[in-house]
Design a protein around this motif. Structure first.
Motif, PDB file in Angstrom:
ATOM      1  N   GLY A  37       1.448  -1.285   0.074  1.00 29.50           N
ATOM      2  CA  GLY A  37      -0.729   0.560   0.226  1.00 29.50           C
ATOM      3  C   GLY A  37       0.978   1.396  -0.149  1.00 29.50           C
ATOM      4  N   MET A  38       0.524   2.078   0.315  1.00 28.13           N
ATOM      5  CA  MET A  38       1.291   4.183   0.403  1.00 28.13           C
ATOM      6  C   MET A  38       0.103   4.307   1.640  1.00 28.13           C
ATOM      7  N   LEU A  39       0.996   4.898   1.823  1.00 25.66           N
ATOM      8  CA  LEU A  39       0.529   6.162   2.974  1.00 25.66           C
ATOM      9  C   LEU A  39       1.020   7.692   2.470  1.00 25.66           C
ATOM     10  N   HIS A  40       0.050   8.662   2.082  1.00 24.66           N
ATOM     11  CA  HIS A  40       0.083   9.491   1.796  1.00 24.66           C
ATOM     12  C   HIS A  40       0.123  10.825   3.133  1.00 24.66           C
ATOM     13  N   ILE A  41       1.496  11.889   3.255  1.00 27.98           N
ATOM     14  CA  ILE A  41       1.449  12.418   4.256  1.00 27.98           C
ATOM     15  C   ILE A  41       0.967  14.206   4.149  1.00 27.98           C
ATOM     16  N   SER A  42       0.004  14.780   5.021  1.00 29.41           N
ATOM     17  CA  SER A  42      -0.143  15.767   4.468  1.00 29.41           C
ATOM     18  C   SER A  42      -0.131  17.069   6.001  1.00 29.41           C
ATOM     19  N   LEU A  43       0.853  17.405   5.733  1.00 28.49           N
ATOM     20  CA  LEU A  43       0.789  18.503   6.751  1.00 28.49           C
ATOM     21  C   LEU A  43       0.268  20.044   6.612  1.00 28.49           C
ATOM     22  N   LEU A  44      -0.818  20.119   7.876  1.00 34.60           N
ATOM     23  CA  LEU A  44      -2.360  21.011   6.665  1.00 34.60           C
ATOM     24  C   LEU A  44      -1.426  22.329   7.697  1.00 34.60           C
ATOM     25  N   HIS A  45      -0.265  23.451   7.290  1.00 37.62           N
ATOM     26  CA  HIS A  45       0.221  24.302   7.797  1.00 37.62           C
ATOM     27  C   HIS A  45       1.632  24.965   6.936  1.00 37.62           C
ATOM     28  N   THR A  46       1.728  26.105   7.406  1.00 42.35           N
ATOM     29  CA  THR A  46       2.943  26.820   6.249  1.00 42.35           C
ATOM     30  C   THR A  46       4.077  27.168   6.930  1.00 42.35           C
ATOM     31  N   LEU A  97      11.468  25.469   1.512  1.00 41.37           N
ATOM     32  CA  LEU A  97      12.449  24.713   1.419  1.00 41.37           C
ATOM     33  C   LEU A  97      12.409  22.553   1.079  1.00 41.37           C
ATOM     34  N   LEU A  98      11.438  22.090   2.605  1.00 41.89           N
ATOM     35  CA  LEU A  98      11.771  20.881   3.214  1.00 41.89           C
ATOM     36  C   LEU A  98      10.319  20.688   2.584  1.00 41.89           C
ATOM     37  N   GLY A  99       9.401  20.848   2.447  1.00 37.78           N
ATOM     38  CA  GLY A  99       8.559  20.590   2.047  1.00 37.78           C
ATOM     39  C   GLY A  99       6.957  20.494   2.727  1.00 37.78           C
ATOM     40  N   SER A 100       5.986  19.799   2.924  1.00 36.10           N
ATOM     41  CA  SER A 100       4.834  19.660   3.651  1.00 36.10           C
ATOM     42  C   SER A 100       4.376  18.738   3.453  1.00 36.10           C
ATOM     43  N   GLN A 101       4.522  16.862   2.562  1.00 30.92           N
ATOM     44  CA  GLN A 101       4.082  15.937   2.354  1.00 30.92           C
ATOM     45  C   GLN A 101       4.912  14.897   2.497  1.00 30.92           C
ATOM     46  N   LEU A 102       4.881  14.205   2.165  1.00 37.00           N
ATOM     47  CA  LEU A 102       5.634  12.765   2.335  1.00 37.00           C
ATOM     48  C   LEU A 102       4.503  11.632   1.979  1.00 37.00           C
ATOM     49  N   SER A 103       4.986  11.079   0.820  1.00 38.16           N
ATOM     50  CA  SER A 103       4.411   9.354   0.741  1.00 38.16           C
ATOM     51  C   SER A 103       5.643   8.249   0.351  1.00 38.16           C
TER      52      SER A 103
END
Length: 142
Positions: A37-46, A97-103
Motif C-alpha cells: 500500500g501507500m500512506l500519503h501524509i499532508s501537513l496542514l500548516h505553512t 524548502l523541506l516540504g509539507s507532504q510525504l508518501s
C-alpha cells in the motif's frame, strides 16, 4: 482495495525537529493489515515541515535545526511579512524548502523506511501550536 483517511493532531512541540513516526503509525493501526500500500501524509500548516531522516541519534535533529536557522535566520531585514513575528516568514521559507507532504510505501504491514529513518516534523516557529496532519491510506489487505 482498502482506503482510509484520517486527520491527526500532533502534540505541541518546541521549535526544532521531532520524530513523529510513532504518532502516525499509532493513528492508523490499519497499516498492519496491508500487504502492499501507500500512506500519503499532508501537513496542514505553512510554517512547519515534514521530512525523513535519522531516527536514532538526536544530535542529527539538533544539527538540522542549527543548519536551517543559519540558512534562514529570524532576523532578516529584507522580509516584509513580519505581522506574526520575526520567526514567521523564515518558517514559511523553511517549510517550502523541506516540504509539507510525504508518501511512503507499505509492505507486509509496515511503512517502508530504512533502518535509521524516521519521519520528522520540523517546527519552525517559537510557538507553532498543535499541528494537524491529514493521512490518506490505501492498499491491498494481507
Amino acid at each position: 482495495m482498502h482506503w482510509q483517511s484520517k486527520q491527526v493532531v500532533l502534540p505541541e512541540y518546541r521549535r526544532g525537529f521531532h520524530l513523529v513516526t510513532q504518532h502516525i503509525v499509532d493513528a492508523l493501526p490499519q497499516i498492519r493489515e496491508l500487504a502492499h500500500g501507500m500512506l500519503h501524509i499532508s501537513l496542514l500548516h505553512t510554517s512547519a515541515s515534514l521530512s525523513i531522516n535519522e531516527n536514532a541519534d538526536p544530535s542529527v535533529r539538533k544539527d538540522m535545526e542549527t543548519f536551517f536557522n543559519r540558512l534562514v535566520p529570524d532576523e532578516n531585514s529584507y522580509f516584509i511579512h513580519t505581522f506574526e513575528g520575526q520567526d514567521d516568514m523564515p518558517a514559511h521559507v523553511k517549510s517550502s524548502l523541506l516540504g509539507s507532504q510525504l508518501s511512503l510505501a507499505i509492505e507486509s504491514g509496515q511503512l517502508v523506511l530504512g533502518t535509521w529513518q524516521g519521519i520528522y516534523l520540523g517546527e519552525h516557529r517559537d510557538r507553532g501550536g498543535k499541528r494537524k496532519l491529514h493521512l490518506s491510506l490505501f492498499g491491498d489487505p494481507a
